[in-house]
Design a protein around this motif. Structure first.
Motif, PDB file in Angstrom:
ATOM      1  N   PRO A 154       6.336  -3.760  -3.424  1.00  0.00           N
ATOM      2  CA  PRO A 154       6.662  -4.201  -1.861  1.00  0.00           C
ATOM      3  C   PRO A 154       6.538  -3.103  -0.862  1.00  0.00           C
ATOM      4  O   PRO A 154       5.970  -2.242  -1.481  1.00  0.00           O
ATOM      5  N   ALA A 155       6.079  -3.118  -0.083  1.00  0.00           N
ATOM      6  CA  ALA A 155       5.110  -2.616   1.217  1.00  0.00           C
ATOM      7  C   ALA A 155       6.642  -2.547   2.202  1.00  0.00           C
ATOM      8  O   ALA A 155       6.485  -3.839   2.798  1.00  0.00           O
ATOM      9  N   VAL A 183       4.745   3.092   1.994  1.00  0.00           N
ATOM     10  CA  VAL A 183       5.310   3.351   3.303  1.00  0.00           C
ATOM     11  C   VAL A 183       3.719   3.134   4.430  1.00  0.00           C
ATOM     12  O   VAL A 183       3.138   4.968   3.917  1.00  0.00           O
ATOM     13  N   LEU A 184       3.757   2.479   5.213  1.00  0.00           N
ATOM     14  CA  LEU A 184       2.740   2.923   6.076  1.00  0.00           C
ATOM     15  C   LEU A 184       3.079   3.082   7.609  1.00  0.00           C
ATOM     16  O   LEU A 184       3.447   1.333   7.838  1.00  0.00           O
ATOM     17  N   PRO A 242       0.679  -9.415   0.138  1.00  0.00           N
ATOM     18  CA  PRO A 242       1.783 -10.186   1.031  1.00  0.00           C
ATOM     19  C   PRO A 242       3.129 -10.042   0.192  1.00  0.00           C
ATOM     20  O   PRO A 242       3.924 -10.783   1.199  1.00  0.00           O
ATOM     21  N   ARG A 243       3.572  -8.779  -0.077  1.00  0.00           N
ATOM     22  CA  ARG A 243       4.929  -8.870   0.000  1.00  0.00           C
ATOM     23  C   ARG A 243       5.158  -7.494   0.847  1.00  0.00           C
ATOM     24  O   ARG A 243       6.477  -6.774   0.567  1.00  0.00           O
ATOM     25  N   LEU A 288       5.590   6.453  -1.978  1.00  0.00           N
ATOM     26  CA  LEU A 288       4.700   5.908  -1.394  1.00  0.00           C
ATOM     27  C   LEU A 288       4.183   6.455   0.367  1.00  0.00           C
ATOM     28  O   LEU A 288       4.960   4.780   0.243  1.00  0.00           O
ATOM     29  N   LEU A 289       4.275   7.034   0.704  1.00  0.00           N
ATOM     30  CA  LEU A 289       4.852   7.587   2.578  1.00  0.00           C
ATOM     31  C   LEU A 289       3.194   7.526   3.134  1.00  0.00           C
ATOM     32  O   LEU A 289       2.684   8.746   3.325  1.00  0.00           O
ATOM     33  N   GLY A 290       2.656   7.089   4.479  1.00  0.00           N
ATOM     34  CA  GLY A 290       1.054   7.392   4.436  1.00  0.00           C
ATOM     35  C   GLY A 290       1.457   7.134   6.169  1.00  0.00           C
ATOM     36  O   GLY A 290       1.702   6.127   6.762  1.00  0.00           O
ATOM     37  N   VAL A 291       0.810   7.874   6.919  1.00  0.00           N
ATOM     38  CA  VAL A 291       0.662   8.014   8.545  1.00  0.00           C
ATOM     39  C   VAL A 291      -0.800   8.101   8.527  1.00  0.00           C
ATOM     40  O   VAL A 291      -1.206   8.902   8.570  1.00  0.00           O
TER      41      VAL A 291
END
Length: 319
Positions: free
Chosen positions: A231-232, A149-150, A257-258, A124-127
């Motif tokens: 993970p992020a 992913v941010l 935290p990750r 998932l990716l957010g902008v």
């Protein structure tokens, strides 16, 4: 359409719909257009990339669309099956509704979208505003997200009220009331790292066509995200008036935290819209998402899958 929560008039809606078509025509790869049902209304999705590629769901920023975002993620289309979702309440292509910003509504909406797409789990990716929606999903349904992913996400930190007023709010109000090229140039200078005629023209129409939604999204808390352990990767922009990059990344580490973090130096809220930046950004995302994607997403792919210069930006500001 006799009334609209999102648009100031039927003509305004038609104007933004025409811009979507214009940006869609410039996309670097074939797309499939889908409309899925959710409990909050119809949601449009653009799908691109190899059918057997790992699924990547992407959420654009405010006043933007799936076509805007796909244009900036072109290098990822060489490897991933990208589902660019038109965020409900923030795109002309999805239902004309506003979701509550408190509570689980955005997560419920996105859960319905994933179910309709047949995706039990996906990256998932957010902008920007899409980052806020992605964080809501991480809070409410963490098992549905593989990796997160941010990019300059909302709901992590707040910017300076004074800078927001002087660099964004006042220039926007002046342009809406008394539009001119000079006032538009002043407005976009506070928001976009690079500017081009097409994107500036679109943004000028957008801020005068939408009923702007100034509700600040509530900030996420470590407790609300305690169940998300995947993970992020978080990007902040060092000259972002809305969400100052250094503070955003520091708090992202508290919330996630990750998380890996990366500061985009010399960038305002909307990052650069050039091929070199697209290649670097998408290559970094591909390395984070894993497998052998990073070797397939890089400079060699830009000529084949990146959009032409002067394409629209990753994210409009949070209105």
């Amino acid at each position: 359409m006799t009334s609209s929560i999102m648009f100031r008039s039927p003509e305004a809606r038609a104007r933004i719909a025409a811009w979507f078509d214009r940006f869609h025509e410039r996309l670097p790869a074939p797309t499939r257009s889908r409309e899925v049902s959710t409990r909050f209304g119809a949601t449009h999705v653009l799908v691109a990339g190899p059918e057997d590629g790992p699924p990547l769901v992407c959420l654009h920023g405010a006043l933007a669309s799936s076509a805007h975002l796909l244009g900036e993620l072109g290098p990822l289309l060489a490897r991933y099956r990208v589902h660019a979702v038109d965020v409900i309440g923030q795109s002309v292509k999805s239902a004309d509704v506003r979701l509550p910003i408190d509570g689980p509504a955005y997560a419920e909406w996105l859960t319905d979208v994933l179910d309709a797409l047949g995706l039990a789990r996906a990256h998932l990716l957010g902008v920007s505003w899409g980052g806020f929606a992605a964080l809501r999903m991480a809070q409410a349904a963490p098992a549905r997200i593989d990796r997160l992913v941010l990019i300059v996400p909302a709901a992590v930190v707040s910017g300076s009220p004074w800078q927001g007023l002087t660099r964004i709010a006042i220039p926007m109000a002046l342009y809406r009331a008394f539009p001119s090229e000079e006032r538009l140039a002043r407005l976009v200078s506070g928001l976009f790292t690079t500017q081009d005629d097409l994107w500036c023209s679109y943004f000028g129409d957008a801020v005068r066509s939408y009923r702007l939604d100034f509700r600040p999204p509530p900030l996420a808390t470590p407790g609300s995200l305690a169940g998300f352990t995947r993970p992020a990767l978080v990007f902040g922009a060092d000259d972002d008036v809305s969400f100052p990059g250094a503070r955003l990344l520091a708090r992202a580490k508290e919330l996630l935290p990750r998380a890996e973090t990366e500061l985009l130096e010399g960038c305002r809220h909307s990052p650069p819209t050039d091929d070199a930046f697209r290649a670097r950004l998408c290559g970094r995302i591909a390395r984070f998402l894993g497998s052998d994607a990073a070797t397939e997403v890089g400079d060699a792919d830009v000529a084949h899958v990146a959009p032409p210069p002067a394409s629209p930006g990753l994210a409009a500001p949070v209105a």
